[in-house]
Write an enzyme that holds these catalytic residues in place. Structure first.
Site, short mmCIF file in Angstrom:
data_model
loop_
_atom_site.label_atom_id
_atom_site.label_comp_id
_atom_site.label_asym_id
_atom_site.label_seq_id
_atom_site.Cartn_x
_atom_site.Cartn_y
_atom_site.Cartn_z
N HIS A 202 0.80 -1.24 0.00
CA HIS A 202 0.00 0.00 0.00
C HIS A 202 0.82 1.28 0.00
CE1 HIS A 202 0.86 0.16 4.33
NE2 HIS A 202 0.49 1.41 4.27
C1 UD1 Z 1 -1.95 5.89 5.88
C2 UD1 Z 1 -0.68 6.30 6.64
C3 UD1 Z 1 0.29 5.14 6.71
C4 UD1 Z 1 -0.36 3.85 7.18
C5 UD1 Z 1 -1.60 3.59 6.34
C6 UD1 Z 1 -2.32 2.32 6.79
C7 UD1 Z 1 -0.13 8.71 6.35
C8 UD1 Z 1 0.78 9.66 5.69
N1 UD1 Z 1 0.00 7.42 5.97
O1 UD1 Z 1 -1.59 5.66 4.53
O2 UD1 Z 1 1.33 5.47 7.61
O3 UD1 Z 1 0.55 2.77 7.02
O4 UD1 Z 1 -2.47 4.70 6.45
O5 UD1 Z 1 -3.39 2.05 5.95
O6 UD1 Z 1 -0.92 9.10 7.17
N2 UD1 Z 1 -8.85 5.39 1.10
C9 UD1 Z 1 -10.11 4.84 0.94
N3 UD1 Z 1 -10.80 4.48 2.05
C10 UD1 Z 1 -10.30 4.63 3.31
C11 UD1 Z 1 -9.02 5.21 3.46
C12 UD1 Z 1 -8.31 5.58 2.34
O7 UD1 Z 1 -10.60 4.68 -0.17
O8 UD1 Z 1 -10.98 4.27 4.27
C13 UD1 Z 1 -8.08 5.77 -0.10
C14 UD1 Z 1 -8.16 7.23 -0.39
O9 UD1 Z 1 -8.58 7.43 -1.68
C15 UD1 Z 1 -6.73 7.73 -0.23
C16 UD1 Z 1 -5.88 6.48 -0.24
O10 UD1 Z 1 -6.73 5.40 0.09
O11 UD1 Z 1 -6.35 8.57 -1.27
C17 UD1 Z 1 -4.79 6.55 0.76
O12 UD1 Z 1 -5.26 6.92 2.07
P1 UD1 Z 1 -4.40 7.89 3.02
O13 UD1 Z 1 -5.09 8.06 4.31
O14 UD1 Z 1 -4.03 9.08 2.27
O15 UD1 Z 1 -3.05 7.11 3.25
P2 UD1 Z 1 -2.69 5.60 3.39
O16 UD1 Z 1 -1.99 5.18 2.14
O17 UD1 Z 1 -3.86 4.78 3.82
#
Ligand code: UD1
Length: 354
Positions: A202
């Protein structure tokens, strides 16, 4: 005493589990839980509160996904309002996400004491958003709750020894508690018959560039046993964007698992392939060989005797994913499973007078 926990992303819900349980039993402490809304899908958030029996958040800020600056900035503004209302004795922040940094900044600007759980971890990779979040949070927090001796030494090297306390790793608490209650793998989500490899990918550095993601998927497909790929929303979105199929061959894609199901799936796996920090450690604690698709790890203790191998160039994933378990004793570098009690004891004894 009032402790206000701020969480927002999946690994933070796991860390909150043992803390919430410990605080529930502490009659002298009122615990307020604030969810920033960084993770909002049911299977990335609510499922964890339910399966780890964490009380529902008192406040959900509903911030959601955005660019780093917008997401973190919106969180800071909203957390500030909550902190002004609640005036906690401690704001407790967890790990290294944007929710961690936002809460630490909001609290410190109001001169409210901040405790950072999982302090002192470093990848020394400044391209990682989590590395900015860790360093900045450690340097503004009042109490640094370190999970390992290595983290204590790092904080000492950065001039932060006076604010540091070694408490152990709360993820060990929850991993061991949950693992002890899993009777059979049939308790968990449907999995192929053993042997299989459990995989998660991820990190932006692995998902956000088409060539890199294609190479990773090719290397997963080269593993000679079935691969269960637990797909984070970021991975699915990137694969859709680039037109890269995730399933195919021996790779089966599943939606994110609840924590007990994930632990059951690790326990029965022949190997783990991942870029997650938490999963590297869970594999180590459960005695399953791990291959990490990154050039470095914050959890360096997992590398001992080859329990965890770093393979950023994907040179040997097919072989290393199914290598035999090392025969060595792993020791207990992440504590004895009672870190949450140590955290609460530190919060009591180091409570600043107001
Ligand atoms: C975040 C954390 C990371 C952790 C990870 C666990 C930061 C910088 N990174 O990364 O340290 O390892 O979480 O998962 O805070 N999305 C969904 N549904 C959700 C959540 C996210 O669709 O419930 C999608 C969104 O479109 C988003 C992408 O996933 O753009 C990434 O989510 P984001 O919270 O930006 O960071 P993670 O990659 O999850």
């Amino acid at each position: 005493m009032k402790v206000l926990s701020v969480v927002g992303a999946r690994p933070q819900f796991v860390k909150l589990g043992p803390i919430a349980r410990e605080l529930r039993d502490a009659t002298d402490i009122h615990h307020v839980i604030v969810h920033t809304g960084q993770h909002y899908d049911r299977d990335m958030s609510e499922v964890f509160f339910k399966s780890l029996r964490i009380p529902d958040p008192d406040v959900n800020l509903g911030v959601g996904s955005s660019s780093h600056g917008h997401q973190t900035g919106e969180m800071i503004a909203k957390i500030e309002d909550v902190l002004q209302r609640e005036r906690p004795d401690w704001t407790l922040v967890y790990g290294d996400t944007n929710s961690t940094l936002a809460a630490a900044v909001a609290a410190v600007k109001l001169q409210l004491p901040v405790a950072h759980l999982e302090a002192g971890l470093r990848s020394f990779n400044r391209a990682m958003p989590e590395e900015h979040n860790r360093v900045l949070t450690d340097h503004c927090a009042d109490l640094l709750l370190a999970p390992t001796k290595g983290a204590v030494d790092q904080l000492d090297a950065e001039g932060l020894a006076a604010r540091t306390s070694l408490v152990g790793d709360v993820m060990t608490d929850v991993c061991l508690q949950v693992a002890a209650h899993i009777r059979t793998v049939a308790d968990s989500a449907s999995l192929p018959a053993a042997p299989y490899v459990l995989a998660t990918i991820h990190r932006p550095s692995n998902t956000d560039e088409a060539g890199r993601l294609r190479l990773i998927m090719d290397s997963l497909r080269s593993i000679p046993v079935p691969v269960v790929l637990v797909a984070h929303p970021r991975l699915r979105a990137a694969a859709d964007r680039f037109g890269i199929p995730l399933s195919g061959g021996r790779v089966e894609v599943v939606t994110p698992l609840a924590y007990p199901d994930l632990i059951a799936a690790v326990q029965s796996a022949a190997g783990v392939v991942t870029d997650s920090g938490g999963l590297q450690k869970e594999a180590f604690l459960l005695g399953v060989p791990c291959t990490t698709i990154r050039s470095e790890t914050e959890w360096v203790e997992t590398l001992v005797d080859g329990w965890n191998l770093l393979d950023p160039q994907l040179t040997a994933v097919a072989e290393s994913a199914v290598r035999p378990r090392p025969s060595s004793d792993r020791g207990h570098p992440y504590g004895d499973g009672h870190a949450a009690a140590a955290v609460v004891s530190e919060l009591r004894s180091r409570r600043p007078s107001r």
